[in-house]
Scaffold this active site. Structure first.
Site, PDB file in Angstrom:
ATOM      1  N   LYS A   1     -11.767 -25.429   3.895  1.00  0.00           N
ATOM      2  CA  LYS A   1     -13.191 -25.736   4.090  1.00  0.00           C
ATOM      3  C   LYS A   1     -14.053 -24.967   3.088  1.00  0.00           C
ATOM      4  O   LYS A   1     -14.912 -25.546   2.429  1.00  0.00           O
ATOM      5  CB  LYS A   1     -13.582 -25.385   5.535  1.00  0.00           C
ATOM      6  N   SER A   2     -13.833 -23.667   2.970  1.00  0.00           N
ATOM      7  CA  SER A   2     -14.657 -22.862   2.051  1.00  0.00           C
ATOM      8  C   SER A   2     -14.522 -23.356   0.620  1.00  0.00           C
ATOM      9  O   SER A   2     -15.513 -23.473  -0.107  1.00  0.00           O
ATOM     10  CB  SER A   2     -14.216 -21.394   2.095  1.00  0.00           C
TER      11      SER A   2
ATOM     12  N   GLY B   1     -23.108 -23.434   8.471  1.00  0.00           N
ATOM     13  CA  GLY B   1     -23.743 -22.240   7.901  1.00  0.00           C
ATOM     14  C   GLY B   1     -23.451 -22.112   6.416  1.00  0.00           C
ATOM     15  O   GLY B   1     -24.308 -21.693   5.636  1.00  0.00           O
TER      16      GLY B   1
ATOM     17  N   ARG C   1     -29.014 -19.336  14.065  1.00  0.00           N
ATOM     18  CA  ARG C   1     -28.240 -18.295  13.365  1.00  0.00           C
ATOM     19  C   ARG C   1     -29.131 -17.537  12.371  1.00  0.00           C
ATOM     20  O   ARG C   1     -30.088 -18.089  11.839  1.00  0.00           O
ATOM     21  CB  ARG C   1     -27.043 -18.942  12.660  1.00  0.00           C
TER      22      ARG C   1
ATOM     23  N   SER D   1     -20.333 -10.465   3.954  1.00  0.00           N
ATOM     24  CA  SER D   1     -20.444 -11.906   4.187  1.00  0.00           C
ATOM     25  C   SER D   1     -20.290 -12.671   2.880  1.00  0.00           C
ATOM     26  O   SER D   1     -21.082 -12.497   1.946  1.00  0.00           O
ATOM     27  CB  SER D   1     -21.813 -12.223   4.809  1.00  0.00           C
TER      28      SER D   1
ATOM     29  N   GLN E   1     -20.847 -15.708   2.581  1.00  0.00           N
ATOM     30  CA  GLN E   1     -21.957 -16.659   2.468  1.00  0.00           C
ATOM     31  C   GLN E   1     -23.159 -16.002   1.786  1.00  0.00           C
ATOM     32  O   GLN E   1     -23.806 -16.610   0.940  1.00  0.00           O
ATOM     33  CB  GLN E   1     -22.339 -17.188   3.852  1.00  0.00           C
TER      34      GLN E   1
ATOM     35  N   ASP F   1     -12.666 -15.577  10.722  1.00  0.00           N
ATOM     36  CA  ASP F   1     -12.564 -16.867  11.422  1.00  0.00           C
ATOM     37  C   ASP F   1     -11.355 -16.927  12.350  1.00  0.00           C
ATOM     38  O   ASP F   1     -11.187 -17.902  13.090  1.00  0.00           O
ATOM     39  CB  ASP F   1     -12.517 -18.016  10.410  1.00  0.00           C
TER      40      ASP F   1
ATOM     41  N   ARG G   1     -19.230 -15.667  19.531  1.00  0.00           N
ATOM     42  CA  ARG G   1     -17.783 -15.836  19.767  1.00  0.00           C
ATOM     43  C   ARG G   1     -17.196 -14.742  20.656  1.00  0.00           C
ATOM     44  O   ARG G   1     -16.235 -14.997  21.381  1.00  0.00           O
ATOM     45  CB  ARG G   1     -17.014 -15.914  18.442  1.00  0.00           C
TER      46      ARG G   1
ATOM     47  N   ARG H   1     -13.793 -23.443  16.524  1.00  0.00           N
ATOM     48  CA  ARG H   1     -12.651 -22.500  16.576  1.00  0.00           C
ATOM     49  C   ARG H   1     -12.372 -22.029  18.011  1.00  0.00           C
ATOM     50  O   ARG H   1     -11.236 -21.702  18.351  1.00  0.00           O
ATOM     51  CB  ARG H   1     -12.874 -21.318  15.629  1.00  0.00           C
TER      52      ARG H   1
HETATM   53  C1  S3P Z   1     -17.474 -18.709   4.975  1.00  0.00           C
HETATM   54  C2  S3P Z   1     -17.666 -17.393   5.194  1.00  0.00           C
HETATM   55  C3  S3P Z   1     -17.571 -16.769   6.538  1.00  0.00           C
HETATM   56  C4  S3P Z   1     -16.845 -17.661   7.521  1.00  0.00           C
HETATM   57  C5  S3P Z   1     -17.292 -19.081   7.434  1.00  0.00           C
HETATM   58  C6  S3P Z   1     -17.085 -19.644   6.042  1.00  0.00           C
HETATM   59  C7  S3P Z   1     -17.626 -19.220   3.605  1.00  0.00           C
HETATM   60  O1  S3P Z   1     -18.885 -16.519   6.994  1.00  0.00           O
HETATM   61  O2  S3P Z   1     -17.019 -17.172   8.835  1.00  0.00           O
HETATM   62  O3  S3P Z   1     -16.532 -19.879   8.341  1.00  0.00           O
HETATM   63  O4  S3P Z   1     -17.147 -20.326   3.303  1.00  0.00           O
HETATM   64  O5  S3P Z   1     -18.236 -18.509   2.798  1.00  0.00           O
HETATM   65  P1  S3P Z   1     -19.631 -15.132   6.595  1.00  0.00           P
HETATM   66  O6  S3P Z   1     -19.482 -15.018   5.161  1.00  0.00           O
HETATM   67  O7  S3P Z   1     -21.056 -15.278   6.982  1.00  0.00           O
HETATM   68  O8  S3P Z   1     -18.913 -14.088   7.401  1.00  0.00           O
END
Ligand code: S3P
Length: 437
Positions: A22-23, A94, A122, A167, A169, A315, A346, A388
């Site tokens: 996914k990422s 997110g 969030r 993070s 993200q 995750d 969670r 999840r």
């Molecule tokens: C992700 C980063 C993670 C993860 C999310 C996907 C990404 O979040 O929990 O499912 O693809 O960058 P955080 O970076 O906010 O922890």
């Protein structure tokens, strides 16, 4: 609203693959969409979340031809985005919202990002702050640091952002914004989070450099057109790996799996719990390492998961908690306060659902204490709209007497279309080999 019903499994003997990561799918589509030229992306995960990102990149001007669900041909816009007048709807994702905000912050037009009830609750201050430091005009429409986010045209300049949270993200948002900023942008994180953005930016020939926990990008840079093959998602495979590891006598092989070391901390956890497993890299020097994982079921014992390992298994905490319920002794999860800001809280969801199965569990501010090893009877639990949580508790149902019902399972399609079919397939294999339900 759909549900999944699960019964005890007595045997697992399978060789399988899981859908694309996914990422990596989000990032591949973003960088290909911004690139100068045509890129072929194979192994793309056609889940709700990743399709949100794909649609947003199309709205920004990328041309997408899909030959098959997981094979895309994307002709990028060469860094020159088209204004999107309507709200960009990120659904439950997110990653879409935080990474797209990075791309949109430095554009010469305004935009609006929103999402579903979970996503709009969030925290977004973690990206509003660094983007504002870079000169972006970004604000929370309701003034509560949550989406909808309003972004106005602005020119970005370089910053060095020290993120208080590990993070990926946040890091990726800053690096993507850095592509559109003047000068060099750097981001330092407190612990290593997944590094897919850095790896993929290098692959797309962007001027990125990593030095310990700091990543730098040189601004006003455009990705070159590159092809990319997305391997299977380790976080999706985690459910099957956990099921096989906890079932004595089970044998499981998962092939074509992403084995990026910033993602495979579950293996460290499982080995500490007494699991028997090994990894074989098909290609260690690929942009993203991938290969095969082989698991043999064995009795497990409790462990402690804490510190820098948490970012690596961020995750996987729901399935680690399920493993804790199946293992003898106590499993302790600490330093995991970030879990309260995921698709749902969670820690609270895991504690409520484990208790419904009769598992003794204590919820702490930043973790859980789980007493495992008691025989379990099936229960009815709600996913709370979190994919999840739904999948982790479906796996727990495989170890319970009687029937387990997971309610509200539509959310699984945000990350793992086909999960339910693969779950049924495991049962089917068992029946074909002579077992009974
Ligand atoms: C992700 C980063 C993670 C993860 C999310 C996907 C990404 O979040 O929990 O499912 O693809 O960058 P955080 O970076 O906010 O922890």
């Amino acid at each position: 609203m759909s549900e999944i019903r699960v019964r005890r499994i007595k045997r697992i003997a399978a060789r399988m693959r899981v859908p694309g990561d996914k990422s990596m799918s989000h990032r591949a589509v973003m960088l290909a969409g911004l690139a100068k030229g045509t890129c072929r992306i194979t192994g793309f995960l056609p889940s709700d979340d990743c399709v949100r990102t794909l649609r947003a990149m199309q709205a920004l001007g990328a041309e997408v031809e899909s030959t098959d669900g997981d094979r895309l041909e994307i002709t990028g816009i060469g860094g020159d985005c088209r204004q999107v007048l309507e709200t960009i709807d990120c659904g439950n994702s997110g990653t879409s919202m935080r990474l797209l905000a990075g791309i949109l912050a430095g554009q010469p037009f305004s935009s609006r990002l929103s999402g579903d009830a979970s996503l709009t609750s969030r925290p977004m201050a973690r990206i509003i702050k660094p983007l504002t430091e870079m000169g972006a005009l970004i604000k929370s429409e309701n003034g509560n640091d949550r989406a909808p986010l309003l972004i106005q045209a602005s020119r970005l300049h370089s910053v060095h952002h020290h993120s208080p949270v590990a993070s990926a993200q946040v890091k990726s948002c800053v690096l993507l914004a850095g592509m559109f900023a003047e000068g060099g942008t750097a981001v330092t994180e407190p612990q290593q989070s997944r590094d897919h953005t850095e790896r993929m930016m290098r692959h797309f020939m962007l001027p990125v450099r990593t030095d310990g926990l700091t990543t730098h990008i040189q601004g006003l840079s455009t990705p070159a057109a590159r092809d990319f093959n997305v391997p299977g998602d380790f976080s999706s495979a985690a459910f099957w790996i956990a099921a096989a590891a906890a079932l004595p006598g089970a044998r499981l092989i998962v092939e074509n799996l992403g084995l990026n070391p910033t993602r495979t901390g579950l293996m460290t956890v499982l080995l500490r719990m007494g699991a028997q497993m090994r990894e074989n890299l098909d290609s260690a020097d690929a942009i993203e390492p991938f290969g095969t994982i082989e698991v043999r079921g064995a009795p497990l014992h409790g462990t402690t998961v804490e510190g820098p390992l948490i970012a690596n298994v961020i995750d996987e905490i729901p399935i680690i908690a399920v493993l804790g319920a199946l293992a003898d002794g106590t499993t302790v999860i600490k330093d995991a306060g970030e879990l309260r800001f995921k698709e749902t809280d969670r820690l609270a969801a895991i504690a409520t659902n484990l208790a419904a199965f009769g598992v003794p569990v204590n919820e702490t501010q930043d973790g859980l204490l789980i007493q495992g090893g008691s025989p379990l009877h099936g229960a009815t639990v709600d996913s709370l709209g979190d994919h999840r949580i739904a999948m982790a508790f479906a796996i727990l149902g495989l170890f319970c007497s009687g029937e387990t019902r997971i309610l509200n399972t539509d959310c699984i399609r945000t990350s793992y279309p086909g999960f339910e079919e693969q779950l049924a397939h495991l049962h089917h294999r068992r029946r074909k080999r002579g077992g009974s339900a």
